[in-house]
Every structure is written in structure tokens, then in C-alpha cells.
Design a protein around this motif. Sequence first.
Motif, mmCIF file in Angstrom:
data_model
loop_
_atom_site.group_PDB
_atom_site.id
_atom_site.type_symbol
_atom_site.label_atom_id
_atom_site.label_comp_id
_atom_site.label_asym_id
_atom_site.label_seq_id
_atom_site.Cartn_x
_atom_site.Cartn_y
_atom_site.Cartn_z
ATOM 1 N N ARG A 20 34.909 34.663 15.067
ATOM 2 C CA ARG A 20 34.531 33.949 16.299
ATOM 3 C C ARG A 20 33.648 32.758 15.985
ATOM 4 O O ARG A 20 33.783 31.689 16.583
ATOM 5 N N VAL A 21 32.730 32.950 15.056
ATOM 6 C CA VAL A 21 31.806 31.886 14.668
ATOM 7 C C VAL A 21 32.564 30.765 13.950
ATOM 8 O O VAL A 21 32.339 29.575 14.211
ATOM 9 N N GLU A 26 34.579 25.259 14.089
ATOM 10 C CA GLU A 26 35.740 24.361 13.985
ATOM 11 C C GLU A 26 35.965 23.607 15.291
ATOM 12 O O GLU A 26 36.279 22.415 15.284
ATOM 13 N N ALA A 27 35.792 24.283 16.425
ATOM 14 C CA ALA A 27 35.966 23.631 17.724
ATOM 15 C C ALA A 27 34.966 22.497 17.896
ATOM 16 O O ALA A 27 35.320 21.406 18.365
ATOM 17 N N PHE A 28 33.716 22.729 17.504
ATOM 18 C CA PHE A 28 32.713 21.677 17.649
ATOM 19 C C PHE A 28 32.909 20.554 16.639
ATOM 20 O O PHE A 28 32.699 19.393 16.963
ATOM 21 N N HIS A 77 34.908 20.129 25.160
ATOM 22 C CA HIS A 77 33.512 20.569 25.044
ATOM 23 C C HIS A 77 33.332 21.912 25.737
ATOM 24 O O HIS A 77 32.716 22.833 25.189
ATOM 25 N N GLN A 78 33.865 22.031 26.933
ATOM 26 C CA GLN A 78 33.745 23.288 27.673
ATOM 27 C C GLN A 78 34.388 24.461 26.925
ATOM 28 O O GLN A 78 33.855 25.570 26.932
ATOM 29 N N ALA A 79 35.500 24.206 26.257
ATOM 30 C CA ALA A 79 36.156 25.262 25.475
ATOM 31 C C ALA A 79 35.274 25.698 24.309
ATOM 32 O O ALA A 79 35.161 26.893 24.019
ATOM 33 N N GLY A 80 34.647 24.744 23.637
ATOM 34 C CA GLY A 80 33.742 25.077 22.541
ATOM 35 C C GLY A 80 32.532 25.854 23.020
ATOM 36 O O GLY A 80 32.119 26.845 22.406
ATOM 37 N N VAL A 81 31.970 25.432 24.131
ATOM 38 C CA VAL A 81 30.819 26.137 24.714
ATOM 39 C C VAL A 81 31.192 27.578 25.041
ATOM 40 O O VAL A 81 30.420 28.502 24.777
#
Length: 99
Positions: A20-21, A26-28, A77-81
Motif C-alpha cells: 500500500r505504501v 508511486e502515485a505521488f 491528487h485525490q486518488a493519492g490522498v
Amino acid sequence: MIRHLVLFKLDDGVRRDDPRVIAGAEAFRALGSRIPELTFWECAWNISDRPIAYDFAINSAVADRDALQRYLDHPAHQAGVALWREFSTWVIADYPFEA
């Protein structure tokens, strides 16, 4: 210009190699090339192991408050958050600066 700083602290028992981390980091990392409002973007794992240290940091910049809000509302951004919300807490600072 507005500097947007975020410091993330992994929850107790959560490690950097948790899938998950890894997905969250990677998303950010990808946001810098996906969100046009960002005029500066960097993020990385903290190398300090002091007890008061946070684990992951974002250092970014946008042109103004409107651009900051568009960045915050951006779907990527919302997906990464949403990912980070599962395993961490964070603090932010947004402040004006001259480029």
C-alpha cells in the motif's frame, strides 16, 4: 507563488515496503507530470531516523491560491490522498514566497 509542504508519518506497524505504501509513493511521484498547476514538484523518503522525524515529504509550488485549490481538487491528487489515508497521518504548510 505558494509553497505547499506535506510531511507524512506512517502509522505504527506500517513499513515502507508495505505494498500500500509503495503504491502511495508511486502515485505521488507521478503527480508532478500530471497536474499542470504544479510549477515545482519533489517528493522523497526521509533519510533521518530520529524519533520525531516524519517518513515521507512533498515539497511543491503553485502560482496562487486558485492554482493550489485546483491541485488539491485534481482527481490524481485525490486518488493519492485516498491511498495515504489508509496508512498514515500528515501535516501541511502552505505559505507565500517569491520565486
